[in-house]
Design a protein around this motif. Structure first.
Motif, PDB file in Angstrom:
ATOM      1  N   ALA A   1      34.675  53.380  30.333  1.00  0.00           N
ATOM      2  CA  ALA A   1      34.847  51.959  30.656  1.00  0.00           C
ATOM      3  C   ALA A   1      35.457  51.230  29.467  1.00  0.00           C
TER       4      ALA A   1
ATOM      5  N   THR B   1      31.033  37.641  34.839  1.00  0.00           N
ATOM      6  CA  THR B   1      31.136  36.882  36.091  1.00  0.00           C
ATOM      7  C   THR B   1      31.600  35.459  35.813  1.00  0.00           C
TER       8      THR B   1
ATOM      9  N   ASN C   1      35.285  46.318  32.600  1.00  0.00           N
ATOM     10  CA  ASN C   1      34.134  45.409  32.612  1.00  0.00           C
ATOM     11  C   ASN C   1      34.558  44.004  32.178  1.00  0.00           C
ATOM     12  N   TYR C   2      34.059  43.015  32.913  1.00  0.00           N
ATOM     13  CA  TYR C   2      34.348  41.619  32.567  1.00  0.00           C
ATOM     14  C   TYR C   2      33.214  40.741  33.096  1.00  0.00           C
TER      15      TYR C   2
ATOM     16  N   ALA D   1      36.098  47.041  28.125  1.00  0.00           N
ATOM     17  CA  ALA D   1      35.741  45.642  28.335  1.00  0.00           C
ATOM     18  C   ALA D   1      36.957  44.761  28.134  1.00  0.00           C
TER      19      ALA D   1
ATOM     20  N   ASN E   1      32.198  42.456  36.547  1.00  0.00           N
ATOM     21  CA  ASN E   1      32.039  43.903  36.627  1.00  0.00           C
ATOM     22  C   ASN E   1      31.434  44.407  35.315  1.00  0.00           C
ATOM     23  N   PRO E   2      30.279  45.078  35.396  1.00  0.00           N
ATOM     24  CA  PRO E   2      29.552  45.375  36.627  1.00  0.00           C
ATOM     25  C   PRO E   2      28.887  44.128  37.200  1.00  0.00           C
TER      26      PRO E   2
ATOM     27  N   THR F   1      36.842  52.204  34.167  1.00  0.00           N
ATOM     28  CA  THR F   1      36.140  51.020  34.664  1.00  0.00           C
ATOM     29  C   THR F   1      36.414  49.854  33.728  1.00  0.00           C
TER      30      THR F   1
ATOM     31  N   LYS G   1      41.842  41.875  33.097  1.00  0.00           N
ATOM     32  CA  LYS G   1      41.300  42.093  34.431  1.00  0.00           C
ATOM     33  C   LYS G   1      42.284  42.799  35.349  1.00  0.00           C
TER      34      LYS G   1
END
Length: 558
Positions: free
Chosen positions: A135, A233, A230-231, A137, A261-262, A228, A201
């Protein structure tokens, strides 16, 4: 001495010519290579000696009419041989064979050397991905992976791609470090490249690959790498999963989703203003009522400012009928039926009597037997439907509406008694015969009897139910009447109901005549008394009185 000097000059010129035209030869690592001497153009008869050598050592010597003598050099003693045209054969070439080999030829009058530059290549291995992360970020530099290829000569190059677009180091979002290591023993190269990347993103589902490039082979790509992303919300969304419209008693499921995400593992739901935190993104309202109508919200547990809402309407429909069950009313009474509707929206009302649709249900001002039946009221709205029913029974004592006779077969007579009443009237005939009855509809039924009279007789029909009875009679003749007489009798029966009206009219007229005559007599009496007082003759008055009396008697006879 002159001869020696001449040979050295010739050798020098020959070497200079060979260096200027240096021949090159390329071979694949591990193959067998054949190195020609003077491009294979030497004649055996002109040669007395051939020697193959390299800088720093001899390989073999071949003299005329003798076998080749192989040098004890460990690098070549088991891998070399010489062909008839003096070409040098080396098996299982390695990177140590990448050098210049020289074929020295001694002829009767000359010494010549033919150098050949040998280049060895080796195709690199398929790309190998190591140090792979899973993953990355958004906004944070992440070491994604290392790509490695080995056993190459010359060294291979590695290029990184994202969605088939090559990546270049920009010292900000992309950093690529490439190293080449050469093995001291095999002299083969290993190339490694690491990719450090700062994600955005839009990198969701992006495919990263590394490609190995070599001058002696086609490009080789690694399997696509998907990471993956990740960011955090930024917003949430609240959805009503259950299919509406909703009615009282339904279950309504809410689903809260976040764009991070997650995604969060728990959410806060606001039910009727009360905060409820659940370890899920699903919340179900069970057995909802009209009080559950309103706005519902969900938010992040650790940030209530990121919130979403959705309105929910619980439809309801209440129907109250003023009349229910079985209603018994008397003939001629009135009845009014009302419907009280309470609903969350505009409702549609329809009426049915039995299987027949009614435009509406008006007030019954004067009930008839045909009003009896099963009534159904259907009220619908937004997928809801309520049905209310009542049974109306109109009762009354029997009334014989008609009693007629018809000609049957031969001497037979058919008598028909039409009775109206509710409950259904039963009929008792005063004679015996073959009986039949029609269907009972709208409170009316027709009973018939077939008889063969032996003489003139009077037949009576008695209709009765729990509320009373009625009787009518009809005269029946034993004669074979013609059609005209029967029709006249039928007409007489049909007009029998009008007899009381005619009698009333005649009596009224007679009473009017008597009243007029009495008024006239009183007038004349007063006139006679006046004449006595004036001295008129009595005889004339007596005569007039007699005439008046006779006139009144005649009118009375009429």
């Amino acid at each position: 001495m002159h001869r020696t000097f001449l040979l050295m000059c010739l050798l020098t010129v020959s070497l200079m010519n060979q260096v200027i035209g240096l021949e090159t030869l390329t071979s694949k690592y591990g193959d067998t290579i054949e190195i020609p001497c003077n491009k294979g153009q030497l004649k055996e008869t002109d040669v007395t000696l051939v020697k193959w050598k390299y800088e720093g050592g001899n390989i073999l010597v071949k003299q005329l009419d003798q076998n080749a003598t192989i040098s004890p050099d460990v690098n070549y003693k088991n891998r070399v041989s010489i062909k008839k045209d003096f070409s040098l054969v080396i098996t299982q070439v390695t990177m140590t064979d990448q050098r210049t080999f020289t074929c020295m030829v001694v002829e009767k009058d000359d010494i010549l050397e033919y150098p050949v530059q040998v280049t060895i290549y080796k195709v690199p291995s398929q790309p190998q991905i190591t140090n792979l992360t899973t993953a990355m970020a958004v906004g944070k530099p992440t070491m994604l992976a290392q790509c490695r290829t080995e056993g190459a000569s010359p060294a291979a190059n590695i290029t990184w791609f994202k969605n088939k677009t090559p990546l270049m180091t920009d010292r900000a979002a992309i950093k690529i470090n490439t190293n080449v290591d050469v093995d001291k023993e095999t002299r083969l190269s290993t190339t490694t490249s690491t990719l450090e990347y700062t994600a955005v993103k839009e990198d969701i589902d992006a495919k990263f690959t590394c490609q190995v490039q070599h001058i002696q082979s086609a490009n080789m790509d690694s399997s696509p790498l998907v990471f993956t992303v990740n960011y955090p919300t930024e917003k949430v969304d609240l959805q009503v999963v259950s299919q509406g419209p909703f009615k009282e008693g339904d279950n309504v499921t809410l689903k809260c989703t976040a764009d991070g995400n997650p995604p969060p593992s728990s959410y806060s739901f606001y039910i009727n203003g009360e905060k409820k935190t659940v370890d899920s993104n699903i919340y179900t309202l069970t057995n909802v009522t009209r009080e559950n109508t309103g706005d519902y919200k969900c938010s992040l547990v650790d940030n209530e400012d990121i919130v979403a809402s959705v309105p929910i309407t619980v439809e309801y429909l209440d129907v109250v009928l003023s009349t229910t069950g079985k209603i018994v009313k008397k003939l001629g009474e009135s009845l009014e039926v009302t419907v009280d509707i309470k609903a969350s929206g505009a409702a549609q009302t329809s009426w049915k009597k039995g299987n027949a649709k009614l435009n509406s249900l008006s007030k019954f001002d004067k009930l008839t037997y045909s009003d009896s039946g099963m009534y159904e009221c259907v009220v619908s709205m937004a997928g809801l439907k309520k049905t209310r029913t009542f049974e109306l029974v109109v009762e009354g004592p029997p009334v014989i509406k008609n009693l007629i006779k018809e000609r049957g077969e031969g001497m037979a007579k058919v008598l028909k008694c039409v009775a109206e009443g509710s409950p259904k009237p039963t009929v008792q005939w005063s004679v015996n015969g073959t009986s039949a009855e029609s269907a009972y509809e709208h409170g009316k039924v027709t009973y018939s009897i077939t008889i063969v009279p032996n003489g003139n007789l009077t037949v009576s029909c008695t209709a009765s139910n729990v509320l009373g009875s009625d009787i009518k009679s009809i005269d029946v003749s034993a004669l074979v009447e013609d059609v005209t007489m029967d029709k006249q009798a039928d007409q007489k029966d049909e007009y029998s109901d009008q007899t009381p009206l005619a009698v009333g009219i005649v009596v009224g007229l007679m009473l009017a005549v008597v009243a007029i005559g009495l008024a006239y007599w009183l007038y004349m009496k007063k006139s006679r008394q006046g004449s006595w007082k004036t001295g008129e003759k009595e005889d004339g008055s007596v005569e007039e009185s007699k005439k008046l009396e006779e006139s009144q008697n005649q009118k009375a006879d009429v």
